[in-house]
Design a protein around this motif. Sequence first.
Motif, PDB file in Angstrom:
ATOM      1  N   HIS A 225       0.836  -1.283   0.054  1.00 21.32           N
ATOM      2  CA  HIS A 225      -0.049  -0.180   0.031  1.00 21.32           C
ATOM      3  C   HIS A 225       0.901   1.338   0.067  1.00 21.32           C
ATOM      4  O   HIS A 225       0.577   2.141  -0.699  1.00 21.32           O
ATOM      5  CB  HIS A 225      -0.928  -0.080   1.283  1.00 21.32           C
ATOM      6  N   ARG A 226       2.141   1.253   0.739  1.00 22.28           N
ATOM      7  CA  ARG A 226       2.831   2.340   0.877  1.00 22.28           C
ATOM      8  C   ARG A 226       3.438   2.478  -0.470  1.00 22.28           C
ATOM      9  O   ARG A 226       3.637   3.642  -0.664  1.00 22.28           O
ATOM     10  CB  ARG A 226       3.729   2.344   1.862  1.00 22.28           C
TER      11      ARG A 226
ATOM     12  N   GLY B  15       1.759  14.667  -6.874  1.00 17.21           N
ATOM     13  CA  GLY B  15       2.275  15.502  -7.743  1.00 17.21           C
ATOM     14  C   GLY B  15       3.650  16.243  -7.191  1.00 17.21           C
ATOM     15  O   GLY B  15       3.676  17.520  -6.816  1.00 17.21           O
ATOM     16  N   VAL B  16       4.696  15.441  -7.122  1.00 14.08           N
ATOM     17  CA  VAL B  16       6.117  15.893  -6.864  1.00 14.08           C
ATOM     18  C   VAL B  16       6.804  15.444  -7.893  1.00 14.08           C
ATOM     19  O   VAL B  16       6.755  14.583  -8.958  1.00 14.08           O
ATOM     20  CB  VAL B  16       6.467  15.082  -5.661  1.00 14.08           C
ATOM     21  N   SER B  17       8.203  15.846  -8.039  1.00 16.21           N
ATOM     22  CA  SER B  17       9.070  15.740  -8.929  1.00 16.21           C
ATOM     23  C   SER B  17       9.497  14.009  -8.850  1.00 16.21           C
ATOM     24  O   SER B  17       9.492  13.748  -7.712  1.00 16.21           O
ATOM     25  CB  SER B  17      10.387  16.493  -8.722  1.00 16.21           C
ATOM     26  N   MET B  18      10.153  13.434  -9.862  1.00 13.89           N
ATOM     27  CA  MET B  18      10.554  12.203  -9.810  1.00 13.89           C
ATOM     28  C   MET B  18      11.752  11.921  -8.999  1.00 13.89           C
ATOM     29  O   MET B  18      11.947  11.055  -8.276  1.00 13.89           O
ATOM     30  CB  MET B  18      10.974  11.709 -11.112  1.00 13.89           C
ATOM     31  N   GLN B  19      12.725  13.293  -8.783  1.00 16.87           N
ATOM     32  CA  GLN B  19      13.957  13.147  -7.851  1.00 16.87           C
ATOM     33  C   GLN B  19      13.309  12.754  -6.431  1.00 16.87           C
ATOM     34  O   GLN B  19      13.844  12.091  -5.664  1.00 16.87           O
ATOM     35  CB  GLN B  19      14.641  14.211  -7.978  1.00 16.87           C
ATOM     36  N   HIS B  20      12.273  13.771  -5.960  1.00 17.82           N
ATOM     37  CA  HIS B  20      12.021  13.874  -4.708  1.00 17.82           C
ATOM     38  C   HIS B  20      11.201  12.305  -4.480  1.00 17.82           C
ATOM     39  O   HIS B  20      11.419  11.940  -3.384  1.00 17.82           O
ATOM     40  CB  HIS B  20      10.859  14.911  -4.484  1.00 17.82           C
ATOM     41  N   ARG B  21      10.555  11.939  -5.550  1.00 16.83           N
ATOM     42  CA  ARG B  21       9.726  10.573  -5.441  1.00 16.83           C
ATOM     43  C   ARG B  21      10.801   9.542  -4.983  1.00 16.83           C
ATOM     44  O   ARG B  21      10.659   8.576  -3.981  1.00 16.83           O
ATOM     45  CB  ARG B  21       8.951  10.203  -6.601  1.00 16.83           C
ATOM     46  N   PHE B  22      11.773   9.456  -5.643  1.00 17.55           N
ATOM     47  CA  PHE B  22      13.037   8.505  -5.375  1.00 17.55           C
ATOM     48  C   PHE B  22      13.727   8.585  -4.281  1.00 17.55           C
ATOM     49  O   PHE B  22      13.940   7.837  -3.477  1.00 17.55           O
ATOM     50  CB  PHE B  22      14.059   8.487  -6.739  1.00 17.55           C
ATOM     51  N   GLU B  23      13.759   9.982  -3.798  1.00 17.35           N
ATOM     52  CA  GLU B  23      14.435   9.969  -2.382  1.00 17.35           C
ATOM     53  C   GLU B  23      13.382   9.472  -1.288  1.00 17.35           C
ATOM     54  O   GLU B  23      13.727   8.724  -0.313  1.00 17.35           O
ATOM     55  CB  GLU B  23      14.417  11.556  -2.129  1.00 17.35           C
ATOM     56  N   LYS B  24      12.107   9.639  -1.633  1.00 17.26           N
ATOM     57  CA  LYS B  24      11.235   9.237  -0.281  1.00 17.26           C
ATOM     58  C   LYS B  24      11.142   7.817  -0.498  1.00 17.26           C
ATOM     59  O   LYS B  24      11.013   6.985   0.420  1.00 17.26           O
ATOM     60  CB  LYS B  24       9.724  10.054  -0.480  1.00 17.26           C
ATOM     61  N   LEU B  25      10.933   7.152  -1.483  1.00 20.34           N
ATOM     62  CA  LEU B  25      11.008   5.724  -1.833  1.00 20.34           C
ATOM     63  C   LEU B  25      12.278   5.034  -1.414  1.00 20.34           C
ATOM     64  O   LEU B  25      12.105   4.040  -0.688  1.00 20.34           O
ATOM     65  CB  LEU B  25      10.905   5.391  -3.468  1.00 20.34           C
ATOM     66  N   GLY B  26      13.468   5.760  -1.619  1.00 18.55           N
ATOM     67  CA  GLY B  26      14.595   5.317  -1.067  1.00 18.55           C
ATOM     68  C   GLY B  26      14.749   5.032   0.527  1.00 18.55           C
ATOM     69  O   GLY B  26      15.200   4.121   1.065  1.00 18.55           O
TER      70      GLY B  26
ATOM     71  N   TYR C 229      12.266   4.829   2.373  1.00 20.42           N
ATOM     72  CA  TYR C 229      11.236   3.962   2.772  1.00 20.42           C
ATOM     73  C   TYR C 229      11.499   2.452   2.743  1.00 20.42           C
ATOM     74  O   TYR C 229      11.668   1.647   3.557  1.00 20.42           O
ATOM     75  CB  TYR C 229       9.708   3.918   1.965  1.00 20.42           C
ATOM     76  N   LEU C 230      12.250   2.155   1.197  1.00 19.47           N
ATOM     77  CA  LEU C 230      12.863   0.765   1.262  1.00 19.47           C
ATOM     78  C   LEU C 230      13.988   0.356   1.922  1.00 19.47           C
ATOM     79  O   LEU C 230      14.249  -0.638   2.319  1.00 19.47           O
ATOM     80  CB  LEU C 230      13.169   0.668  -0.486  1.00 19.47           C
ATOM     81  N   ARG C 231      14.857   1.558   2.422  1.00 16.50           N
ATOM     82  CA  ARG C 231      15.809   1.353   3.219  1.00 16.50           C
ATOM     83  C   ARG C 231      15.417   0.691   4.512  1.00 16.50           C
ATOM     84  O   ARG C 231      15.888  -0.283   5.083  1.00 16.50           O
ATOM     85  CB  ARG C 231      16.967   2.387   3.382  1.00 16.50           C
ATOM     86  N   GLY C 232      14.425   1.666   5.225  1.00 14.33           N
ATOM     87  CA  GLY C 232      13.828   1.114   6.309  1.00 14.33           C
ATOM     88  C   GLY C 232      13.219  -0.122   6.361  1.00 14.33           C
ATOM     89  O   GLY C 232      13.368  -0.965   7.291  1.00 14.33           O
ATOM     90  N   TRP C 233      12.555  -0.530   5.196  1.00 11.52           N
ATOM     91  CA  TRP C 233      11.819  -1.682   5.153  1.00 11.52           C
ATOM     92  C   TRP C 233      12.618  -2.968   4.972  1.00 11.52           C
ATOM     93  O   TRP C 233      12.438  -3.938   5.799  1.00 11.52           O
ATOM     94  CB  TRP C 233      10.790  -1.686   4.045  1.00 11.52           C
ATOM     95  N   MET C 234      13.689  -2.924   4.174  1.00  9.40           N
ATOM     96  CA  MET C 234      14.492  -3.937   4.160  1.00  9.40           C
ATOM     97  C   MET C 234      15.357  -4.280   5.388  1.00  9.40           C
ATOM     98  O   MET C 234      15.798  -5.132   5.872  1.00  9.40           O
ATOM     99  CB  MET C 234      15.616  -3.405   2.783  1.00  9.40           C
TER     100      MET C 234
END
Length: 278
Positions: A197-198, A208-219, A221-226
């Motif tokens: 879901h996240r 509606g954010v830039s792709m760079q910001h999206r990647f930063e937030k995704l990174g 989240y994934l680091r914490g999850w992994m």
Amino acid sequence: MTPIFDPEFSESSYGFRPGRSAHGALKQVRSDLKAGYRIAVDLDLAKFFDNVDHDILMARVARKVSDKRLLALIGRYLRAGVMMGSTLQPSELGTPQGGPLSPLLANILLDDLDRTLEGRGHRFARYADDLMVLVKSERAGQRVKASLTAYLGRQLKLPVNEKKSQVAKIEQCVFLGFTFRKNKLRWSDAAFADFKHRLRELTGRSWGVSMQHRFEKLGQYLRGWMGYLASRSITDRFPDWMNGYADVCACATGNSGVCVARRSATFWRWGSTGGRRS
């Protein structure tokens, strides 16, 4: 206060302690499973942080803290109250959730429970208010559940949520976001559903954010999850549907030089399908 109390806490207590983690609690459970303890007493303490009795807690703090000024300060911390709209409501029960002192106070209160379990020779692991006791038969589990429910209510004035508590085979239980399958850990359905879901939120077109910001937030989240749910010391494989997106995860976590623009279409497709291959 941590140097005063922590050294004498139970070895089976893992929550909010220096050098200890949820992974340690999970490894202890796995060790007990290998020893043949496969029936779990899964107790849910109803709204634990809201139901802490101040007098009972302070009596246990005072066992090792003699400074009256410090005791008075802790008392004021507990009674500070909460804001309900524009009104300050006094706190007659509970500890401030999110407060820096609350996790230590929780361990101080529940240390009596840990010592009681150790005195009875039980195998258990506790992470804050998440408790799992392991026994070898359902009959023994029912006895332990009834005894602990009575103890918690009588000695610590902590209610047990009967609807969420159970005595069951370990395969039917969830502990700290994991289920147990043949001595191996797997993400629980609820934890994995939250993960997907996240991901949909972070990769959805409506954000509606830039792709760079999206990647930063995704990174992030994934680091914490992994770091927690996907530790190789606990799980031995990723879900099949993630295999095709390994390069995307690597890019998001900073482990690859993959161009953001080249992977944007994959993210849109991933977010819209919830991880299913399109």
